[in-house]
Motif scaffolding. Structure first.
Motif, PDB file in Angstrom:
ATOM      1  N   ASP A 192       9.855  -4.070  -6.752  1.00  0.00           N
ATOM      2  CA  ASP A 192       9.823  -4.300  -5.307  1.00  0.00           C
ATOM      3  C   ASP A 192      10.388  -5.674  -4.958  1.00  0.00           C
ATOM      4  N   ILE A 193       9.981  -6.681  -5.746  1.00  0.00           N
ATOM      5  CA  ILE A 193      10.470  -8.039  -5.476  1.00  0.00           C
ATOM      6  C   ILE A 193      11.993  -8.097  -5.602  1.00  0.00           C
ATOM      7  N   ALA A 194      12.514  -7.366  -6.591  1.00  0.00           N
ATOM      8  CA  ALA A 194      13.965  -7.368  -6.796  1.00  0.00           C
ATOM      9  C   ALA A 194      14.667  -6.393  -5.857  1.00  0.00           C
ATOM     10  N   ASN A 195      13.875  -5.683  -5.054  1.00  0.00           N
ATOM     11  CA  ASN A 195      14.440  -4.747  -4.099  1.00  0.00           C
ATOM     12  C   ASN A 195      15.173  -3.588  -4.781  1.00  0.00           C
ATOM     13  N   ILE A 196      14.610  -3.134  -5.879  1.00  0.00           N
ATOM     14  CA  ILE A 196      15.203  -2.026  -6.644  1.00  0.00           C
ATOM     15  C   ILE A 196      14.462  -0.736  -6.301  1.00  0.00           C
ATOM     16  N   PRO A 197      15.195   0.312  -5.876  1.00  0.00           N
ATOM     17  CA  PRO A 197      14.532   1.565  -5.485  1.00  0.00           C
ATOM     18  C   PRO A 197      13.701   2.147  -6.624  1.00  0.00           C
ATOM     19  N   ASN A 198      12.525   2.615  -6.284  1.00  0.00           N
ATOM     20  CA  ASN A 198      11.664   3.305  -7.250  1.00  0.00           C
ATOM     21  C   ASN A 198      10.806   4.297  -6.500  1.00  0.00           C
ATOM     22  N   ALA A 199      10.104   5.152  -7.215  1.00  0.00           N
ATOM     23  CA  ALA A 199       9.321   6.198  -6.552  1.00  0.00           C
ATOM     24  C   ALA A 199       8.209   5.563  -5.710  1.00  0.00           C
ATOM     25  N   PRO A 200       7.980   6.082  -4.489  1.00  0.00           N
ATOM     26  CA  PRO A 200       6.879   5.576  -3.653  1.00  0.00           C
ATOM     27  C   PRO A 200       5.564   5.632  -4.428  1.00  0.00           C
ATOM     28  N   TYR A 201       4.719   4.630  -4.233  1.00  0.00           N
ATOM     29  CA  TYR A 201       3.503   4.569  -5.054  1.00  0.00           C
ATOM     30  C   TYR A 201       2.381   3.856  -4.318  1.00  0.00           C
ATOM     31  N   LYS A 202       1.188   4.014  -4.843  1.00  0.00           N
ATOM     32  CA  LYS A 202       0.017   3.263  -4.386  1.00  0.00           C
ATOM     33  C   LYS A 202      -0.751   2.819  -5.636  1.00  0.00           C
ATOM     34  N   ILE A 203      -1.356   1.656  -5.523  1.00  0.00           N
ATOM     35  CA  ILE A 203      -2.202   1.181  -6.618  1.00  0.00           C
ATOM     36  C   ILE A 203      -3.648   1.551  -6.298  1.00  0.00           C
ATOM     37  N   ILE A 204      -4.310   2.176  -7.254  1.00  0.00           N
ATOM     38  CA  ILE A 204      -5.716   2.566  -7.042  1.00  0.00           C
ATOM     39  C   ILE A 204      -6.606   1.674  -7.900  1.00  0.00           C
ATOM     40  N   LYS A 205      -7.333   0.791  -7.201  1.00  0.00           N
ATOM     41  CA  LYS A 205      -8.243  -0.111  -7.917  1.00  0.00           C
ATOM     42  C   LYS A 205      -9.698   0.273  -7.677  1.00  0.00           C
ATOM     43  N   HIS A 206      -9.872   1.281  -6.850  1.00  0.00           N
ATOM     44  CA  HIS A 206     -11.233   1.759  -6.565  1.00  0.00           C
ATOM     45  C   HIS A 206     -11.115   3.227  -6.199  1.00  0.00           C
ATOM     46  N   ILE A 207     -12.107   3.987  -6.593  1.00  0.00           N
ATOM     47  CA  ILE A 207     -12.069   5.434  -6.379  1.00  0.00           C
ATOM     48  C   ILE A 207     -11.881   5.786  -4.888  1.00  0.00           C
ATOM     49  N   ASP A 208     -12.352   4.888  -4.019  1.00  0.00           N
ATOM     50  CA  ASP A 208     -12.224   5.145  -2.571  1.00  0.00           C
ATOM     51  C   ASP A 208     -10.767   5.157  -2.111  1.00  0.00           C
ATOM     52  N   ALA A 209      -9.886   4.545  -2.924  1.00  0.00           N
ATOM     53  CA  ALA A 209      -8.484   4.464  -2.513  1.00  0.00           C
ATOM     54  C   ALA A 209      -7.724   5.754  -2.832  1.00  0.00           C
ATOM     55  N   LEU A 210      -8.401   6.685  -3.528  1.00  0.00           N
ATOM     56  CA  LEU A 210      -7.714   7.901  -3.960  1.00  0.00           C
ATOM     57  C   LEU A 210      -7.212   8.720  -2.772  1.00  0.00           C
ATOM     58  N   ASP A 211      -8.084   8.948  -1.790  1.00  0.00           N
ATOM     59  CA  ASP A 211      -7.685   9.801  -0.666  1.00  0.00           C
ATOM     60  C   ASP A 211      -6.526   9.202   0.127  1.00  0.00           C
ATOM     61  N   ASP A 212      -6.570   7.882   0.308  1.00  0.00           N
ATOM     62  CA  ASP A 212      -5.462   7.214   1.006  1.00  0.00           C
ATOM     63  C   ASP A 212      -4.145   7.416   0.258  1.00  0.00           C
ATOM     64  N   ALA A 213      -4.228   7.290  -1.065  1.00  0.00           N
ATOM     65  CA  ALA A 213      -3.016   7.461  -1.882  1.00  0.00           C
ATOM     66  C   ALA A 213      -2.461   8.866  -1.697  1.00  0.00           C
ATOM     67  N   VAL A 214      -3.344   9.859  -1.764  1.00  0.00           N
ATOM     68  CA  VAL A 214      -2.912  11.250  -1.625  1.00  0.00           C
ATOM     69  C   VAL A 214      -2.289  11.458  -0.236  1.00  0.00           C
ATOM     70  N   GLN A 215      -2.930  10.895   0.746  1.00  0.00           N
ATOM     71  CA  GLN A 215      -2.416  11.017   2.111  1.00  0.00           C
ATOM     72  C   GLN A 215      -0.996  10.413   2.217  1.00  0.00           C
ATOM     73  N   ALA A 216      -0.825   9.263   1.600  1.00  0.00           N
ATOM     74  CA  ALA A 216       0.448   8.549   1.727  1.00  0.00           C
ATOM     75  C   ALA A 216       1.567   9.193   0.906  1.00  0.00           C
ATOM     76  N   LEU A 217       1.222   9.790  -0.251  1.00  0.00           N
ATOM     77  CA  LEU A 217       2.266  10.189  -1.213  1.00  0.00           C
ATOM     78  C   LEU A 217       2.568  11.679  -1.202  1.00  0.00           C
ATOM     79  N   GLY A 218       1.735  12.454  -0.543  1.00  0.00           N
ATOM     80  CA  GLY A 218       2.074  13.868  -0.392  1.00  0.00           C
ATOM     81  C   GLY A 218       1.454  14.758  -1.444  1.00  0.00           C
ATOM     82  N   GLN A 219       2.037  15.932  -1.577  1.00  0.00           N
ATOM     83  CA  GLN A 219       1.404  17.034  -2.316  1.00  0.00           C
ATOM     84  C   GLN A 219       1.463  16.893  -3.830  1.00  0.00           C
ATOM     85  N   ARG A 220       2.513  16.270  -4.315  1.00  0.00           N
ATOM     86  CA  ARG A 220       2.676  16.221  -5.778  1.00  0.00           C
ATOM     87  C   ARG A 220       2.744  14.766  -6.228  1.00  0.00           C
TER      88      ARG A 220
END
Lengths: 379, 379
Positions: free
Chosen positions: B101-129
């Motif tokens: 990201d810092i180098a501005n190089i394209p990569n697959a959209p992602y979320k970091i999960i540091k707590h189980i509560d962040a799972l639903d947000d990640a799923v919401q943001a990243l879609g079905q697969r």
């Protein structure tokens, strides 16, 4: 699989490096101390010669000057390749000449001198320019003598007077006005399959190989056929297994065999970077009865020996296609320290790369290179 | 010159074999026992880690999972390449994503999960697969999980419940419908010079690389430029010294970086027989500040991994241009035992050679090969 090699120089080192990817382990025997050594580090391995001989799947040699007791020991195991006969033929010029004659392979006219009285007859038979070679190397006082003018014979007579010619005869050979020296290197398998690399063209200086270029330029089909016929005939007559090198003089469209080397050979080092399979791997394959690799040439390649010299810029490896092969030995006068393979897509491109290479090298140690560059450029 | 390598697997073995001709000695460190080993025989060498660290001219690694205390020790010497930052980036997916990201190089959209509560947000943001990856490997219970349908999230929630996500977060990544996986491997020197090999096309099966072909087919100039830009940008941003591998997904004319490997890489093994300089020699050259070798492709080459299998005929090396690289390891399920490089002058010729190769191999261990042969034949 395990291969034990008599000799602990650069050839076994390069065999080790080529064999490792096949899952084959190579160990070296110092034929003087009888120690078993790691072929690259030269570290002594904790193992007796007897154990190493019995532990090996195959035993071979990196040179022909294997002490006879070792040759006998190896022969008894039934695992020695190419075979004792070939090693002895390569180590003794009288046997070598006999081998060539029996196989009906052209070679320079010669006489064997077993007594000083035979010298005059030899001179009479062979003409004005003769090279006298000890039949076996490594004997004190022995070496090579050249008769360039008839008067030289007096010095030679004096030199021979102190030698035991009965034990180590001299081969007197008519000097050949050859156009060039070439070599053919190939492998023969236990079932008689023969596969040769392209012919190399070799430049010597003071008795040492300095430069090889492969494939040799201007090799007619007829010459190629002759070289292959010679190789196959000799390999078959020796019942050879492994890589064999045959050095030849080209005189017009004729080839005269100069030397048979029952081993991987300096003029085959180009195969490491220029051929699909290198001679070291090919030797290991043949000895272990693996299928041979393709000997196909991928690139026109020059091999330049680094002799008695360490004072050059390592930056020469910046030249595209320039590959250093360093043996890791202490420097001594006339000692082969390493070699450089330079690959290219044409002789002209090769000459350009070699010109660049020469700027990194002290020219006095590479006396044949400038001339070779000019020759290649003009091809 | 002496190079010490963290790791004692096949990569340091191949570094050793490529370095020896340059007169460079390579030793391996078993990062678990801390023993110093010969990289080929794996024999223990009589020397302490401290001595080996101080004796080496350069220290490097064959993998990114170097224990942190070793990395610190090596860092203190000032002789460690590529550098600690690059190793840590390759070993930690959170750092890797940040680096991209810092180098501005394209990569697959992602979320970091540091707590189980962040799972639903990640799923919401990243879609079905979504693919969920532990940020660091080698932790009990961690691994990879795939969400292919929304209902899968329940199993994943259960799996995550027992993990310490604060210490080892999860990277949730949108699954990409990519056309193919390619990699670009190259070297960067201390003075910022960058040189890349041709791009390889990679076929994975159950998370392991099975087949690479280089140069990748149908690489447009624009794609090539993008890959080179990505490589150079990353290598520069990491102040990298040595050989670096970047794995990418191709989606149309776009490239998304999948993984950065701060080391020689399996998808670069083809260079051993297909390129003028192999990646192992190139890494050694870069680390020792020697000039880089030509990365030029000499032959179209396929690299086939031999995984968990020893039951094949060694006669496969009878195929012209077929080179075995055997690692000498005990067989285990899914273990890389060796690889085969097959060289050719065209994709069609390569497909023919691979068809022949397949007759020597048990197809169940080479599930990607038949399809790749069909693809190459049709090119």
């Amino acid at each position: 699989m395990k291969v034990l090699v008599f000799g602990a120089g650069q050839l076994v080192q390069m065999m080790y490096l080529a064999a490792a990817p096949l899952g084959v382990d190579v160990k070296a025997v110092d034929v003087n101390s009888r120690d078993i050594l790691h072929p690259v580090s030269k570290q002594k391995l904790e193992m007796t010669l007897d154990y190493a001989l019995s532990d090996a799947d195959v035993i071979t040699a990196e040179f022909e000057h294997v002490p006879e007791d070792l040759l006998a020991l190896a022969g008894e195991t039934g695992k020695f390749h190419p075979n004792a006969k070939s090693i002895l033929t390569g180590a003794d010029r009288v046997r070598e000449k006999a081998c060539l004659d029996i196989a009906n392979i052209p070679n320079a006219p010669y006489k064997i001198i077993k007594h000083i009285d035979a010298l005059d007859d030899a001179v009479q038979a062979l003409g004005q320019r003769i090279i006298f070679k000890a039949s076996r190397d490594g004997y004190d006082g022995y070496g090579q003598w050249r008769m360039m003018i008839p008067e030289d014979v007096d010095d030679i007579r004096i030199a021979f007077a102190s030698l035991d010619l009965q034990t180590v005869p001299i081969v007197a050979e008519k000097m050949i006005d050859f156009e060039r020296e070439i070599s053919i290197i190939g492998a023969r398998t236990s079932d008689g399959k023969v596969s040769c690399f392209d012919i190399a063209e070799n430049l010597h200086y003071q008795g040492q190989l300095h430069v090889s270029v492969a494939p040799a330029s201007n090799i007619s089909d007829s010459l190629k056929q002759k070289a292959h016929y010679i190789f196959e005939t000799l390999a078959n007559s020796l019942e050879y297994i492994g890589v064999l090198a045959v050095e030849m003089f080209q005189v017009g469209d004729e080839l005269l065999v100069n030397e048979i080397a029952p081993r991987v050979h300096n003029s085959g080092h180009w195969t490491q970077n220029g051929a699909e399979t290198c001679q070291f791997e090919q030797h290991i394959r043949a000895c272990l009865n693996f299928p041979l690799g393709s000997p196909q040439t991928n690139k026109i390649t020059a091999m330049i020996n680094i002799i008695g010299c360490t004072s050059f810029s390592r930056d020469l490896i910046s030249i595209p296609g320039c590959h250093l092969h360093w043996y890791g030995k202490e420097v001594r006068e006339k000692r082969k320290m390493g070699h450089i393979n330079v690959t290219a897509n044409s002789y002209f491109e090769l000459s350009e790369k070699l010109s660049k290479l020469l700027t990194f090298l002290p020219e006095e140690y590479f006396p044949k290179l400038a001339g070779e560059i000019r020759r290649l450029k003009a091809l």
